[in-house]
Design a protein around this motif. Structure first.
Motif, PDB file in Angstrom:
ATOM      1  N   ALA B   2       0.806  -1.192   0.000  1.00 44.29           N
ATOM      2  CA  ALA B   2       0.000   0.000   0.000  1.00 44.29           C
ATOM      3  C   ALA B   2       0.852   1.261   0.000  1.00 44.29           C
ATOM      4  O   ALA B   2       0.420   2.299  -0.493  1.00 44.29           O
ATOM      5  N   GLY B   3       2.020   1.183   0.607  1.00 42.87           N
ATOM      6  CA  GLY B   3       2.849   2.371   0.713  1.00 42.87           C
ATOM      7  C   GLY B   3       4.294   2.027   0.416  1.00 42.87           C
ATOM      8  O   GLY B   3       4.639   0.920   0.032  1.00 42.87           O
ATOM      9  N   VAL B   4       5.159   3.029   0.608  1.00 41.76           N
ATOM     10  CA  VAL B   4       6.594   2.829   0.421  1.00 41.76           C
ATOM     11  C   VAL B   4       7.141   2.134   1.671  1.00 41.76           C
ATOM     12  O   VAL B   4       6.900   2.596   2.789  1.00 41.76           O
ATOM     13  N   SER B   5       7.851   1.058   1.456  1.00 40.24           N
ATOM     14  CA  SER B   5       8.386   0.281   2.562  1.00 40.24           C
ATOM     15  C   SER B   5       9.908   0.354   2.579  1.00 40.24           C
ATOM     16  O   SER B   5      10.550   0.138   1.544  1.00 40.24           O
ATOM     17  N   GLN B   6      10.465   0.652   3.741  1.00 38.26           N
ATOM     18  CA  GLN B   6      11.921   0.726   3.871  1.00 38.26           C
ATOM     19  C   GLN B   6      12.388  -0.253   4.953  1.00 38.26           C
ATOM     20  O   GLN B   6      11.798  -0.336   6.018  1.00 38.26           O
ATOM     21  N   THR B   7      13.439  -0.970   4.609  1.00 41.18           N
ATOM     22  CA  THR B   7      14.019  -1.901   5.577  1.00 41.18           C
ATOM     23  C   THR B   7      15.537  -1.789   5.584  1.00 41.18           C
ATOM     24  O   THR B   7      16.144  -1.493   4.539  1.00 41.18           O
ATOM     25  N   PRO B   8      16.165  -1.987   6.751  1.00 43.66           N
ATOM     26  CA  PRO B   8      15.518  -2.099   8.053  1.00 43.66           C
ATOM     27  C   PRO B   8      15.004  -0.740   8.532  1.00 43.66           C
ATOM     28  O   PRO B   8      15.343   0.279   7.958  1.00 43.66           O
ATOM     29  N   SER B   9      14.256  -0.739   9.611  1.00 47.53           N
ATOM     30  CA  SER B   9      13.796   0.536  10.154  1.00 47.53           C
ATOM     31  C   SER B   9      14.906   1.199  10.958  1.00 47.53           C
ATOM     32  O   SER B   9      14.982   2.425  11.026  1.00 47.53           O
ATOM     33  N   ASN B  10      15.757   0.370  11.531  1.00 46.84           N
ATOM     34  CA  ASN B  10      16.916   0.866  12.274  1.00 46.84           C
ATOM     35  C   ASN B  10      18.121   0.017  11.928  1.00 46.84           C
ATOM     36  O   ASN B  10      18.014  -1.207  11.788  1.00 46.84           O
ATOM     37  N   LYS B  11      19.278   0.679  11.829  1.00 47.26           N
ATOM     38  CA  LYS B  11      20.520  -0.033  11.543  1.00 47.26           C
ATOM     39  C   LYS B  11      21.645   0.622  12.327  1.00 47.26           C
ATOM     40  O   LYS B  11      21.870   1.829  12.205  1.00 47.26           O
ATOM     41  N   VAL B  12      22.313  -0.180  13.140  1.00 45.75           N
ATOM     42  CA  VAL B  12      23.496   0.301  13.847  1.00 45.75           C
ATOM     43  C   VAL B  12      24.692  -0.438  13.265  1.00 45.75           C
ATOM     44  O   VAL B  12      24.679  -1.662  13.165  1.00 45.75           O
ATOM     45  N   THR B  13      25.695   0.304  12.891  1.00 41.01           N
ATOM     46  CA  THR B  13      26.875  -0.302  12.300  1.00 41.01           C
ATOM     47  C   THR B  13      28.127   0.365  12.843  1.00 41.01           C
ATOM     48  O   THR B  13      28.079   1.485  13.356  1.00 41.01           O
ATOM     49  N   GLU B  14      29.219  -0.336  12.722  1.00 32.34           N
ATOM     50  CA  GLU B  14      30.488   0.220  13.181  1.00 32.34           C
ATOM     51  C   GLU B  14      31.135   1.046  12.083  1.00 32.34           C
ATOM     52  O   GLU B  14      31.006   0.744  10.886  1.00 32.34           O
ATOM     53  N   LYS B  15      31.837   2.042  12.494  1.00 30.18           N
ATOM     54  CA  LYS B  15      32.598   2.884  11.570  1.00 30.18           C
ATOM     55  C   LYS B  15      33.460   2.008  10.680  1.00 30.18           C
ATOM     56  O   LYS B  15      34.138   1.093  11.154  1.00 30.18           O
ATOM     57  N   GLY B  16      33.420   2.311   9.376  1.00 28.64           N
ATOM     58  CA  GLY B  16      34.210   1.564   8.423  1.00 28.64           C
ATOM     59  C   GLY B  16      33.487   0.414   7.751  1.00 28.64           C
ATOM     60  O   GLY B  16      33.965  -0.122   6.740  1.00 28.64           O
ATOM     61  N   LYS B  17      32.334   0.026   8.285  1.00 28.23           N
ATOM     62  CA  LYS B  17      31.592  -1.087   7.702  1.00 28.23           C
ATOM     63  C   LYS B  17      30.772  -0.632   6.499  1.00 28.23           C
ATOM     64  O   LYS B  17      30.515   0.556   6.286  1.00 28.23           O
ATOM     65  N   TYR B  18      30.290  -1.642   5.764  1.00 30.79           N
ATOM     66  CA  TYR B  18      29.445  -1.422   4.588  1.00 30.79           C
ATOM     67  C   TYR B  18      27.984  -1.688   4.974  1.00 30.79           C
ATOM     68  O   TYR B  18      27.697  -2.636   5.715  1.00 30.79           O
ATOM     69  N   VAL B  19      27.057  -0.840   4.491  1.00 33.65           N
ATOM     70  CA  VAL B  19      25.645  -1.053   4.779  1.00 33.65           C
ATOM     71  C   VAL B  19      24.819  -0.919   3.498  1.00 33.65           C
ATOM     72  O   VAL B  19      25.201  -0.222   2.548  1.00 33.65           O
ATOM     73  N   GLU B  20      23.699  -1.627   3.511  1.00 30.08           N
ATOM     74  CA  GLU B  20      22.722  -1.526   2.427  1.00 30.08           C
ATOM     75  C   GLU B  20      21.362  -1.197   3.023  1.00 30.08           C
ATOM     76  O   GLU B  20      20.929  -1.828   3.985  1.00 30.08           O
ATOM     77  N   LEU B  21      20.693  -0.248   2.429  1.00 30.71           N
ATOM     78  CA  LEU B  21      19.357   0.149   2.850  1.00 30.71           C
ATOM     79  C   LEU B  21      18.413  -0.095   1.676  1.00 30.71           C
ATOM     80  O   LEU B  21      18.706   0.292   0.549  1.00 30.71           O
ATOM     81  N   ARG B  22      17.270  -0.697   1.987  1.00 30.71           N
ATOM     82  CA  ARG B  22      16.372  -1.131   0.921  1.00 30.71           C
ATOM     83  C   ARG B  22      15.095  -0.293   0.890  1.00 30.71           C
ATOM     84  O   ARG B  22      14.571   0.102   1.942  1.00 30.71           O
ATOM     85  N   CYS B  23      14.603  -0.069  -0.305  1.00 30.67           N
ATOM     86  CA  CYS B  23      13.347   0.655  -0.495  1.00 30.67           C
ATOM     87  C   CYS B  23      12.458  -0.089  -1.475  1.00 30.67           C
ATOM     88  O   CYS B  23      12.868  -0.362  -2.609  1.00 30.67           O
ATOM     89  N   ASP B  24      11.239  -0.384  -1.028  1.00 31.67           N
ATOM     90  CA  ASP B  24      10.219  -0.968  -1.899  1.00 31.67           C
ATOM     91  C   ASP B  24       9.192   0.113  -2.207  1.00 31.67           C
ATOM     92  O   ASP B  24       8.415   0.501  -1.322  1.00 31.67           O
ATOM     93  N   PRO B  25       9.160   0.604  -3.432  1.00 30.23           N
ATOM     94  CA  PRO B  25       8.242   1.702  -3.743  1.00 30.23           C
ATOM     95  C   PRO B  25       6.809   1.204  -3.904  1.00 30.23           C
ATOM     96  O   PRO B  25       6.549  -0.003  -3.911  1.00 30.23           O
ATOM     97  N   ILE B  26       5.905   2.151  -4.051  1.00 26.17           N
ATOM     98  CA  ILE B  26       4.523   1.812  -4.363  1.00 26.17           C
ATOM     99  C   ILE B  26       4.487   1.154  -5.746  1.00 26.17           C
ATOM    100  O   ILE B  26       5.143   1.633  -6.681  1.00 26.17           O
ATOM    101  N   SER B  27       3.734   0.065  -5.838  1.00 29.65           N
ATOM    102  CA  SER B  27       3.695  -0.700  -7.074  1.00 29.65           C
ATOM    103  C   SER B  27       3.292   0.178  -8.259  1.00 29.65           C
ATOM    104  O   SER B  27       2.314   0.926  -8.193  1.00 29.65           O
ATOM    105  N   GLY B  28       4.099   0.102  -9.320  1.00 29.69           N
ATOM    106  CA  GLY B  28       3.797   0.864 -10.527  1.00 29.69           C
ATOM    107  C   GLY B  28       4.440   2.229 -10.592  1.00 29.69           C
ATOM    108  O   GLY B  28       4.428   2.881 -11.639  1.00 29.69           O
ATOM    109  N   HIS B  29       4.986   2.694  -9.487  1.00 33.68           N
ATOM    110  CA  HIS B  29       5.634   4.007  -9.498  1.00 33.68           C
ATOM    111  C   HIS B  29       6.967   3.927 -10.234  1.00 33.68           C
ATOM    112  O   HIS B  29       7.815   3.103  -9.920  1.00 33.68           O
ATOM    113  N   THR B  30       7.158   4.837 -11.188  1.00 36.61           N
ATOM    114  CA  THR B  30       8.386   4.809 -11.980  1.00 36.61           C
ATOM    115  C   THR B  30       9.493   5.658 -11.368  1.00 36.61           C
ATOM    116  O   THR B  30      10.661   5.424 -11.599  1.00 36.61           O
ATOM    117  N   ALA B  31       9.101   6.669 -10.611  1.00 43.14           N
ATOM    118  CA  ALA B  31      10.096   7.568 -10.012  1.00 43.14           C
ATOM    119  C   ALA B  31      10.388   7.123  -8.588  1.00 43.14           C
ATOM    120  O   ALA B  31       9.484   6.755  -7.837  1.00 43.14           O
TER     121      ALA B  31
END
Lengths: 115, 113
Positions: B2-31
């Motif tokens: 139904a809406g834009v979903s982002q995961t995770p909601s919280n992320k704690v990481t150590e300095k120097g590490k690599y992180v990935e943040l995910r976004c699931d947009p509203i279905s059909g949205h091109t932008a």
């Protein structure tokens, strides 16, 4: 370059009083302007938008804003504040280059509503 | 969804590490847009996708930041060698077409310790 300036980082009003949140913009092209509201730990929610149609724009929750080109302003108002209006409000201007809707936000105004 | 979903909601990481943040947009949205909101500030634009391609990446602060949207739907914001200054709420928004409004997700709060 486009920008918006929100005057007053904190505004406090009594319940039932007029709400006025100020926003001035700078844009080299006719702007699209937006007001968003952000409740604690929630995403941004669109209140209203101006896209070159009527200069007085009505939004959700009783809010409205008037686009004044001569004053480069887009102030947000609500005749009577409610406790549930307490939140942070952001004014934004859109860069419509490429058909997108890239937003430049102001620094926000925290609205407090007191009994 | 139904809406834009982002995961995770919280992320704690150590300095120097690599992180990935995910976004699931509203279905059909091109932008799809990524913004970063530091404490006490308004959101700042990072990157804008139209379909699979990055139409505007002028807001990415440096080459440690990268984002992809390989199939024109889900997007991933990638941050290499994280720094404490990267701590912020990362917001994703999606829009349905030319000059239409953007709908925001609730964000991912990234804390680099």
């Amino acid at each position: 370059a486009q920008s918006v300036t929100q005057l007053g980082s904190h505004v406090s009003v009594s319940e039932g009083a007029l709400v006025l949140l100020r926003c001035n913009y700078s844009s080299s092209v006719p702007p699209y302007l937006f007001w968003y509201v952000q409740y604690p730990n929630q995403g941004l929610q669109l209140l209203l938008k101006y896209t070159s149609a009527a200069t007085l724009v009505k939004g959700i929750n009783g809010f409205e804003a008037e686009f004044k080109k001569s004053e480069t302003s887009f102030h947000l108002t609500k005749p009577s504040a409610h406790m549930s209006d307490a939140a942070e409000y952001f004014c934004a201007v859109s860069d419509r280059a490429g058909g997108g809707n890239k937003l430049t936000f102001g620094t926000g105004t925290q609205l407090k509503v007191e009994l | 969804g139904a809406g834009v979903s982002q995961t995770p909601s919280n992320k704690v990481t150590e300095k120097g590490k690599y992180v990935e943040l995910r976004c699931d947009p509203i279905s059909g949205h091109t932008a799809l847009y990524w913004y970063r909101q530091s404490l006490g500030q308004g959101p700042e634009f990072l990157i804008y996708f139209q379909g699979t391609g990055a139409a505007d990446d002028s807001g990415l602060p440096n080459d440690r930041f990268f984002a992809v949207r390989p199939e024109g739907s889900v997007s991933t914001l990638k941050i290499q060698r994280t720094e404490r200054g990267d701590s912020a709420v990362y917001l994703c928004a999606s829009g349905g077409g030319l000059n239409t409004e953007a709908f925001f997700g609730q964000g991912t709060r990234l804390t680099v310790v």
